[in-house]
Design an enzyme around this catalytic site. Structure first.
Site, mmCIF file in Angstrom:
data_model
loop_
_atom_site.group_PDB
_atom_site.id
_atom_site.type_symbol
_atom_site.label_atom_id
_atom_site.label_comp_id
_atom_site.label_asym_id
_atom_site.label_seq_id
_atom_site.Cartn_x
_atom_site.Cartn_y
_atom_site.Cartn_z
ATOM 1 N N GLY A 150 23.836 -28.464 -33.816
ATOM 2 C CA GLY A 150 23.753 -29.207 -35.071
ATOM 3 C C GLY A 150 24.764 -29.215 -35.840
ATOM 4 N N ARG A 196 17.255 -27.606 -19.253
ATOM 5 C CA ARG A 196 18.556 -27.874 -18.743
ATOM 6 C C ARG A 196 19.123 -27.096 -17.618
ATOM 7 N NH1 ARG A 196 20.930 -28.970 -24.881
ATOM 8 N NH2 ARG A 196 18.918 -27.886 -25.234
ATOM 9 N N ALA A 236 28.383 12.617 15.613
ATOM 10 C CA ALA A 236 28.248 11.108 15.769
ATOM 11 C C ALA A 236 26.952 10.525 16.490
ATOM 12 C CB ALA A 236 29.514 10.432 16.506
HETATM 13 C C1 UD1 Z 1 19.336 -25.330 -31.682
HETATM 14 C C2 UD1 Z 1 19.611 -25.968 -33.058
HETATM 15 C C3 UD1 Z 1 20.892 -26.545 -33.072
HETATM 16 C C4 UD1 Z 1 21.770 -25.240 -33.195
HETATM 17 C C5 UD1 Z 1 21.642 -24.719 -31.774
HETATM 18 C C6 UD1 Z 1 22.235 -23.360 -31.694
HETATM 19 C C7 UD1 Z 1 17.514 -27.127 -33.941
HETATM 20 C C8 UD1 Z 1 16.457 -28.236 -33.932
HETATM 21 N N1 UD1 Z 1 18.576 -27.192 -33.178
HETATM 22 O O1 UD1 Z 1 19.528 -26.405 -30.744
HETATM 23 O O2 UD1 Z 1 21.210 -27.002 -34.600
HETATM 24 O O3 UD1 Z 1 23.311 -25.743 -33.193
HETATM 25 O O4 UD1 Z 1 20.224 -24.303 -31.829
HETATM 26 O O5 UD1 Z 1 22.226 -22.707 -30.409
HETATM 27 O O6 UD1 Z 1 16.812 -26.144 -34.049
HETATM 28 N N2 UD1 Z 1 12.368 -23.075 -29.129
HETATM 29 C C9 UD1 Z 1 11.175 -22.552 -29.106
HETATM 30 N N3 UD1 Z 1 10.078 -23.468 -29.462
HETATM 31 C C10 UD1 Z 1 10.105 -24.920 -29.416
HETATM 32 C C11 UD1 Z 1 11.593 -25.244 -29.173
HETATM 33 C C12 UD1 Z 1 12.582 -24.126 -29.045
HETATM 34 O O7 UD1 Z 1 10.776 -21.363 -29.155
HETATM 35 O O8 UD1 Z 1 9.267 -25.681 -29.397
HETATM 36 C C13 UD1 Z 1 13.338 -21.910 -28.964
HETATM 37 C C14 UD1 Z 1 13.999 -21.946 -27.463
HETATM 38 O O9 UD1 Z 1 13.340 -20.960 -26.568
HETATM 39 C C15 UD1 Z 1 15.445 -21.511 -27.886
HETATM 40 C C16 UD1 Z 1 15.807 -21.935 -29.444
HETATM 41 O O10 UD1 Z 1 14.291 -22.173 -29.760
HETATM 42 O O11 UD1 Z 1 15.682 -19.998 -27.451
HETATM 43 C C17 UD1 Z 1 16.566 -22.852 -29.631
HETATM 44 O O12 UD1 Z 1 15.974 -24.126 -28.832
HETATM 45 P P1 UD1 Z 1 17.016 -24.952 -28.062
HETATM 46 O O13 UD1 Z 1 16.141 -26.161 -27.614
HETATM 47 O O14 UD1 Z 1 17.826 -24.427 -27.280
HETATM 48 O O15 UD1 Z 1 17.870 -25.745 -29.239
HETATM 49 P P2 UD1 Z 1 19.333 -26.557 -29.160
HETATM 50 O O16 UD1 Z 1 19.279 -27.901 -28.730
HETATM 51 O O17 UD1 Z 1 20.120 -25.346 -28.682
HETATM 52 CA CA CA Z 2 20.108 -23.847 -27.178
#
Ligand code: UD1
Ligand code: CA
Length: 460
Positions: free
Chosen positions: A139, A15, A379
């Site tokens: 979440g 995003r 200058a």
């Molecule tokens: C996640 C939570 C959500 C919470 C929110 C808070 C889950 C499924 N959801 O959602 O409940 O409210 O964070 O900010 O956990 N990442 C990895 N590997 C992956 C996917 C993600 O390392 O395969 C890392 C991302 O880099 C990021 C973090 O995990 O720093 C969170 O991932 P993101 O996709 O941003 O989760 P949200 O949709 O924000």
């Molecule tokens: Ca996030």
């Protein structure tokens, strides 16, 4: 307690619409991930593991020099549950703190309180929650009629009834006993997204009758960054935090909304910061200074009582007490300005030292020069320091007077108290106390203008 920390930072950050890994996007001059790393340091963890994936090498490189960090690579980005499972083998101690790397506003104070609650209540799993109707994409925490935590459902999977009923949101910061990590293997792939959600561990743990609890914390601290708009919002929060801190310590801001002060900067008492100012990197500003509008100062040490006038750019330099720089001056890296010196408008200085009480007040370029004290640079003075291949030095000893529009063809040395007549092209060293003059003798041709006009008339 033996604590390990895992920071989840492998995600694509789709995003953000960016080539750069999300956690490296900067707020106030530092990557988001750095803020998270700094917030966990005071907890003195045994280990801090960063889960990388997207742009792993770049993330590692950027965090180079951070002591005590280790990195694991999540091969396929299969969700937050899979990300934590990747780090499992590296963990030590009996407690794990898991944070999202995109959550830079979290403070050490909140984390310490969280840790205390988790251990005091002997929870198996704890996480931070908040309530804020204006936020979406988090979440939602599910609770039973009796208020017991039973699970977390992602916003995008929640129906209208769940959205109405469950207003408590997941901050993405968890504490767990190392023992419950075994439940990671039981998390099932989410049918619609194809990801393994770490949040599903909450339901598994509560079904086993283990103790899971969510603790409310200030909404501001657990804001995650998924978009550029959210990055701007958290940058604004950080900016306000930094400026409040310096105001509490005796700094005046004329228009704080337009001043950008990196978190690594320090500012002394009774210094006044005007609008549209950027103080960046490892900049230190002393007491009683004034930074006028439109200036950008980067990695620079400024002593006390210094005045930086409008629209001045200063990089990797040092400025002594009570000197005055600008308006419209440019100090490039390696400029060292002494005490009570004056660098005026449209003066550029590079890799040069300017002694105490010396002045270059207008329209000059001084590069690779060593200038003593009480020197007057007229200058339009230019050091010709470059012959197209190499750079050469100009040395001007103390007390020298340089007349306007002088060029110093380096390498060249001007002895103490010498006097350079205006318009000189100085190609040879000037001994101390001498006058250097290099100009063709002026001739005045009497009546020349009238004679010329007559000639033109006759031709017509
Ligand atoms: C996640 C939570 C959500 C919470 C929110 C808070 C889950 C499924 N959801 O959602 O409940 O409210 O964070 O900010 O956990 N990442 C990895 N590997 C992956 C996917 C993600 O390392 O395969 C890392 C991302 O880099 C990021 C973090 O995990 O720093 C969170 O991932 P993101 O996709 O941003 O989760 P949200 O949709 O924000
Ligand atoms: Ca996030």
């Amino acid at each position: 307690m033996n604590l390990s920390v895992v920071i989840l930072a492998a995600g694509k950050g789709k995003r953000m619409k960016s080539r750069l890994p999300k956690v490296l996007h900067e707020a106030l001059g530092r990557p988001m991930l750095q803020y998270v790393v700094d917030a966990v340091k005071p907890l003195k963890p045994q280990k801090t593991i960063v889960v990388t994936g997207n742009g792993a090498e770049e993330v590692k490189k950027r965090m180079d020099g951070e002591d005590g960090l280790s990195f694991v690579i999540q091969k396929e980005l299969l969700g937050t549950g899979d990300a934590l499972a990747t780090a499992k083998g590296e963990l030590s101690g009996n407690t794990v703190l898991v944070l999202n790397g995109d959550c830079p506003l979290i403070t050490a104070k909140t984390l310490k309180r969280f840790l205390n609650k988790h251990s005091r209540n002997k929870n198996d799993l704890s996480f931070l929650s908040f309530v804020d109707d204006s936020m979406s994409g988090y979440g939602r925490i599910l609770r039973s009629e009796s208020g017991k935590v039973t699970g977390i459902i992602e916003d995008k999977h929640a129906g209208p009834e769940e959205k109405r009923k469950f207003k408590e949101l997941n901050g993405g910061i968890y504490l767990m006993k190392t023992g419950i990590l075994k439940y990671l293997d039981r998390i099932k792939k989410n049918g619609s997204s194809g990801e393994y959600y770490l949040t599903d561990i909450v339901e598994l743990v509560s079904k086993e009758g283990l103790k899971a609890e969510a603790y409310n914390c200030p909404a501001e601290e657990i804001r995650g960054v998924n978009t550029r708009a959210e990055l701007l919002e958290i940058s604004d929060v950080l900016k306000r935090r930094v400026i409040s801190k310096w105001m509490d310590r005796g700094v005046t801001f004329i228009a704080p909304d337009t001043s950008y002060i990196h978190t690594s900067v320090s500012i002394g008492r009774d210094t006044i910061i005007y609008p549209n100012t950027y103080l960046e990197g490892n900049t230190r500003i002393g007491n009683n200074c004034i930074v006028y509008p439109g200036s950008r100062i980067y990695d620079t040490i400024i002593a006390n009582g210094v005045i930086i006038k409008d629209n001045t750019v200063i990089e990797k330099s040092r400025i002594g007490n009570e000197s005055e720089i600008g308006p419209f001056a440019r100090l490039r890296p390696g400029s060292v300005i002494g005490r009570k010196a004056k660098i005026g408008n449209f003066v550029e200085i590079k890799k040069s030292s300017i002694g105490n009480g010396s002045k270059a007040s207008h329209l000059s370029y001084l590069g690779d020069a060593v200038i003593g004290s009480k020197v007057n640079i007229g200058a339009g003075t230019i050091t010709c320091n470059y012959d197209g291949k190499n750079k050469f030095r100009t040395i001007i000893e103390s007390g020298v007077f340089v007349g306007s529009d002088t060029q110093f063809v380096a390498p060249v040395k001007i002895g103490r108290d010498a006097f350079i007549a205006a318009g000189a092209t100085v190609t040879k060293n000037v001994p101390a106390g001498s006058l250097a003059i290099s100009r063709t003798k002026q001739q005045n041709l009497k009546g020349w203008v009238r004679r010329k006009q007559l000639k033109v008339k006759r031709q017509e």
